[in-house]
Write a protein that holds these residues in place. Structure first.
Motif, PDB file in Angstrom:
ATOM      1  N   CYS A 174      17.267   4.375   7.899  1.00 27.86           N
ATOM      2  CA  CYS A 174      16.958   4.520   6.511  1.00 27.86           C
ATOM      3  C   CYS A 174      15.739   4.212   6.102  1.00 27.86           C
ATOM      4  O   CYS A 174      14.812   3.540   6.889  1.00 27.86           O
ATOM      5  CB  CYS A 174      17.861   3.494   5.860  1.00 27.86           C
ATOM      6  SG  CYS A 174      17.578   1.720   6.159  1.00 27.86           S
ATOM      7  N   THR A 175      15.119   4.635   4.955  1.00 29.03           N
ATOM      8  CA  THR A 175      13.906   4.398   4.652  1.00 29.03           C
ATOM      9  C   THR A 175      13.257   3.338   4.562  1.00 29.03           C
ATOM     10  O   THR A 175      12.160   2.896   5.067  1.00 29.03           O
ATOM     11  CB  THR A 175      13.704   5.233   3.085  1.00 29.03           C
ATOM     12  OG1 THR A 175      14.028   6.647   3.277  1.00 29.03           O
ATOM     13  CG2 THR A 175      12.318   5.044   2.710  1.00 29.03           C
ATOM     14  N   ALA A 176      14.132   2.267   3.873  1.00 25.29           N
ATOM     15  CA  ALA A 176      13.610   0.958   3.932  1.00 25.29           C
ATOM     16  C   ALA A 176      13.186   0.280   5.269  1.00 25.29           C
ATOM     17  O   ALA A 176      12.109  -0.321   5.575  1.00 25.29           O
ATOM     18  CB  ALA A 176      14.495  -0.009   3.148  1.00 25.29           C
ATOM     19  N   ASP A 177      14.280   0.549   6.332  1.00 26.59           N
ATOM     20  CA  ASP A 177      13.974   0.009   7.599  1.00 26.59           C
ATOM     21  C   ASP A 177      12.900   0.689   8.278  1.00 26.59           C
ATOM     22  O   ASP A 177      11.884   0.322   9.158  1.00 26.59           O
ATOM     23  CB  ASP A 177      14.996   0.179   8.557  1.00 26.59           C
ATOM     24  CG  ASP A 177      16.453  -0.571   8.231  1.00 26.59           C
ATOM     25  OD1 ASP A 177      16.162  -1.606   7.430  1.00 26.59           O
ATOM     26  OD2 ASP A 177      17.471  -0.590   8.645  1.00 26.59           O
ATOM     27  N   ALA A 178      12.594   2.206   7.886  1.00 32.49           N
ATOM     28  CA  ALA A 178      11.702   2.829   8.541  1.00 32.49           C
ATOM     29  C   ALA A 178      10.138   2.545   8.094  1.00 32.49           C
ATOM     30  O   ALA A 178       9.036   2.228   9.092  1.00 32.49           O
ATOM     31  CB  ALA A 178      11.625   4.373   8.211  1.00 32.49           C
ATOM     32  N   ILE A 179       9.918   1.864   6.975  1.00 29.83           N
ATOM     33  CA  ILE A 179       9.158   1.421   6.359  1.00 29.83           C
ATOM     34  C   ILE A 179       8.658   0.021   7.051  1.00 29.83           C
ATOM     35  O   ILE A 179       7.606  -0.301   7.543  1.00 29.83           O
ATOM     36  CB  ILE A 179       8.985   1.233   5.153  1.00 29.83           C
ATOM     37  CG1 ILE A 179       8.986   2.510   4.084  1.00 29.83           C
ATOM     38  CG2 ILE A 179       7.695   0.403   4.282  1.00 29.83           C
ATOM     39  CD1 ILE A 179       8.995   2.487   2.680  1.00 29.83           C
ATOM     40  N   VAL A 180       9.484  -0.855   6.981  1.00 28.37           N
ATOM     41  CA  VAL A 180       9.253  -2.422   7.678  1.00 28.37           C
ATOM     42  C   VAL A 180       9.006  -2.062   9.051  1.00 28.37           C
ATOM     43  O   VAL A 180       8.214  -2.623   9.405  1.00 28.37           O
ATOM     44  CB  VAL A 180      10.495  -3.102   7.321  1.00 28.37           C
ATOM     45  CG1 VAL A 180      10.345  -4.511   8.115  1.00 28.37           C
ATOM     46  CG2 VAL A 180      10.483  -3.551   5.670  1.00 28.37           C
ATOM     47  N   SER A 181       9.835  -1.342   9.649  1.00 25.90           N
ATOM     48  CA  SER A 181       9.566  -1.197  11.033  1.00 25.90           C
ATOM     49  C   SER A 181       8.234  -0.566  11.528  1.00 25.90           C
ATOM     50  O   SER A 181       7.647  -1.078  12.460  1.00 25.90           O
ATOM     51  CB  SER A 181      10.668  -0.220  11.728  1.00 25.90           C
ATOM     52  OG  SER A 181      11.886  -1.074  11.713  1.00 25.90           O
TER      53      SER A 181
ATOM     54  N   ALA B 226       0.750  -1.352   0.109  1.00 25.95           N
ATOM     55  CA  ALA B 226       0.113  -0.107  -0.014  1.00 25.95           C
ATOM     56  C   ALA B 226       0.879   1.339  -0.254  1.00 25.95           C
ATOM     57  O   ALA B 226       0.616   2.361  -0.554  1.00 25.95           O
ATOM     58  CB  ALA B 226      -1.077   0.056   1.255  1.00 25.95           C
ATOM     59  N   LEU B 227       1.963   1.371   0.779  1.00 29.51           N
ATOM     60  CA  LEU B 227       2.756   2.402   0.700  1.00 29.51           C
ATOM     61  C   LEU B 227       3.631   2.587  -0.463  1.00 29.51           C
ATOM     62  O   LEU B 227       3.717   3.672  -1.176  1.00 29.51           O
ATOM     63  CB  LEU B 227       3.945   2.351   1.906  1.00 29.51           C
ATOM     64  CG  LEU B 227       3.362   2.571   3.618  1.00 29.51           C
ATOM     65  CD1 LEU B 227       4.588   2.105   4.475  1.00 29.51           C
ATOM     66  CD2 LEU B 227       2.868   4.031   3.358  1.00 29.51           C
ATOM     67  N   ALA B 228       3.959   1.584  -1.103  1.00 27.56           N
ATOM     68  CA  ALA B 228       4.596   1.672  -2.347  1.00 27.56           C
ATOM     69  C   ALA B 228       3.697   2.050  -3.406  1.00 27.56           C
ATOM     70  O   ALA B 228       4.182   2.803  -4.517  1.00 27.56           O
ATOM     71  CB  ALA B 228       5.334   0.267  -2.620  1.00 27.56           C
ATOM     72  N   ASP B 229       2.580   1.491  -3.529  1.00 31.02           N
ATOM     73  CA  ASP B 229       1.426   1.542  -4.666  1.00 31.02           C
ATOM     74  C   ASP B 229       1.085   3.236  -4.548  1.00 31.02           C
ATOM     75  O   ASP B 229       0.731   3.650  -5.614  1.00 31.02           O
ATOM     76  CB  ASP B 229       0.532   0.834  -4.747  1.00 31.02           C
ATOM     77  CG  ASP B 229       1.031  -0.670  -4.998  1.00 31.02           C
ATOM     78  OD1 ASP B 229       2.107  -0.650  -5.586  1.00 31.02           O
ATOM     79  OD2 ASP B 229       0.067  -1.633  -4.709  1.00 31.02           O
ATOM     80  N   ASN B 230       0.878   3.786  -3.437  1.00 29.84           N
ATOM     81  CA  ASN B 230       0.140   4.914  -2.974  1.00 29.84           C
ATOM     82  C   ASN B 230       0.910   5.999  -2.550  1.00 29.84           C
ATOM     83  O   ASN B 230       0.491   7.139  -2.333  1.00 29.84           O
ATOM     84  CB  ASN B 230      -0.996   4.771  -2.163  1.00 29.84           C
ATOM     85  CG  ASN B 230      -1.996   3.536  -2.752  1.00 29.84           C
ATOM     86  OD1 ASN B 230      -2.810   4.172  -3.563  1.00 29.84           O
ATOM     87  ND2 ASN B 230      -2.014   2.505  -2.155  1.00 29.84           N
ATOM     88  N   THR B 231       2.371   6.038  -2.673  1.00 32.72           N
ATOM     89  CA  THR B 231       3.164   7.249  -2.420  1.00 32.72           C
ATOM     90  C   THR B 231       4.242   7.278  -3.433  1.00 32.72           C
ATOM     91  O   THR B 231       4.545   6.232  -4.302  1.00 32.72           O
ATOM     92  CB  THR B 231       3.929   6.916  -1.177  1.00 32.72           C
ATOM     93  OG1 THR B 231       4.568   5.658  -1.144  1.00 32.72           O
ATOM     94  CG2 THR B 231       2.921   6.962   0.026  1.00 32.72           C
ATOM     95  N   ALA B 232       4.637   8.639  -3.741  1.00 33.14           N
ATOM     96  CA  ALA B 232       5.479   8.711  -4.848  1.00 33.14           C
ATOM     97  C   ALA B 232       6.965   8.364  -4.624  1.00 33.14           C
ATOM     98  O   ALA B 232       7.540   8.187  -5.642  1.00 33.14           O
ATOM     99  CB  ALA B 232       5.557  10.358  -5.218  1.00 33.14           C
ATOM    100  N   GLN B 233       7.175   8.539  -3.400  1.00 32.14           N
ATOM    101  CA  GLN B 233       8.908   8.264  -3.048  1.00 32.14           C
ATOM    102  C   GLN B 233       8.918   7.155  -1.832  1.00 32.14           C
ATOM    103  O   GLN B 233      10.320   7.236  -1.450  1.00 32.14           O
ATOM    104  CB  GLN B 233       9.418   9.727  -2.782  1.00 32.14           C
ATOM    105  CG  GLN B 233       9.451  10.582  -3.898  1.00 32.14           C
ATOM    106  CD  GLN B 233       9.865  11.946  -3.420  1.00 32.14           C
ATOM    107  OE1 GLN B 233      11.265  11.842  -2.874  1.00 32.14           O
ATOM    108  NE2 GLN B 233       9.650  13.079  -3.525  1.00 32.14           N
ATOM    109  N   LEU B 234       7.898   6.320  -1.678  1.00 36.72           N
ATOM    110  CA  LEU B 234       8.399   5.260  -0.925  1.00 36.72           C
ATOM    111  C   LEU B 234       8.326   4.130  -1.689  1.00 36.72           C
ATOM    112  O   LEU B 234       7.332   3.712  -2.242  1.00 36.72           O
ATOM    113  CB  LEU B 234       7.283   5.203   0.201  1.00 36.72           C
ATOM    114  CG  LEU B 234       7.275   6.488   1.244  1.00 36.72           C
ATOM    115  CD1 LEU B 234       6.437   6.320   2.296  1.00 36.72           C
ATOM    116  CD2 LEU B 234       8.746   6.762   1.864  1.00 36.72           C
TER     117      LEU B 234
END
Length: 245
Positions: free
Chosen positions: A176-183, A155-163
């Protein structure tokens, strides 16, 4: 001999068990994708020629149900599809409309009651995550549904421009962004489970029962007593086999 089918949103899990055997004591078990049903299911039947009864829980919709029923009908095996009711196998439902509860959640609650007689939170983590409260008397008191870990990530990958679709790791303080998303997605799962468990935490024997393919991604992070159970839905179906509706 029985064939048990758990038709979920992503995959179909199955097990073969002797009639009357302790639930979870399978002769064989496995899984396959929806699209593989036409070939995978006949292979299961061929490998276990003594199957004379089929029980299933389906939340994947009518098309998947038809894909499963066709090879079984050809073998002369009708499917007993579980539907949620007001009571079965020692579990009673407080759902406003009992029949609206998903068959997988109902089967998981029945399986949980078979395994644990105290209060418990029944968590099934797959495409969606469900967390359902079952009291010491076997009353299903209610529960929640939220997107599963992978669904949150997509959902984050499909609905945000830079995530991006992140392949990160859980960190207490992500840098880092990848860890922030997963966490963040794992914190959402953990927080939902722990908040639900708080409702029974002070009761003797309270336990969180975890099942589903994504449960292992956050189980070790939980600050509540938990036990991981493989194929809790199938255990519930096996329990129902000995308890007529």
């Amino acid at each position: 001999m029985m064939l048990l089918l758990d038709a979920g949103n992503t995959r179909i899990k199955w097990s073969v068990a002797d009639s009357g055997a302790e639930p979870g004591n399978w002769r064989a078990a496995g899984g396959f994708e929806h699209a593989e049903a036409a070939s995978a299911l006949p292979a299961v039947l061929a490998a276990h020629p003594g199957i004379d009864r089929v029980l299933g829980a389906n939340v994947a919709g009518p098309a998947v149900r038809a894909q499963l029923e066709a090879p079984l009908a050809a073998a002369g095996l009708p499917v007993e599809w579980l539907t949620a009711t007001a009571a079965r196998a020692g579990v009673h439902s407080a759902y406003t409309v009992p029949g609206q509860l998903g068959a997988d959640r109902w089967a998981a609650l029945i399986g949980a009651r078979r395994l644990h007689r105290g209060p418990c939170l029944v968590v099934c983590a797959g495409t969606a995550t469900t967390a359902d409260l079952l009291d010491a008397d076997g009353l299903f008191c209610g529960g929640i549904i939220l997107p599963g870990v992978d669904l949150m990530l997509r959902a984050l990958a499909d609905n945000t421009a830079q995530l991006p679709l992140a392949d990160g790791h859980f960190r207490d303080r992500p840098r880092c962004t990848a860890d922030a998303i997963v966490s963040g997605c794992l914190h959402a799962q953990i927080g939902a489970v722990e908040r639900m468990f708080a409702q029974i935490a002070g009761q003797p024997g309270a336990l969180c029962l975890l099942s589903g393919g994504a449960a292992g991604r956050f189980a070790e992070l939980l600050a509540v007593p938990w036990r991981h159970i493989d194929n809790l839905v199938l255990i519930g179906l096996a329990t129902c086999a000995a308890d007529p509706a």
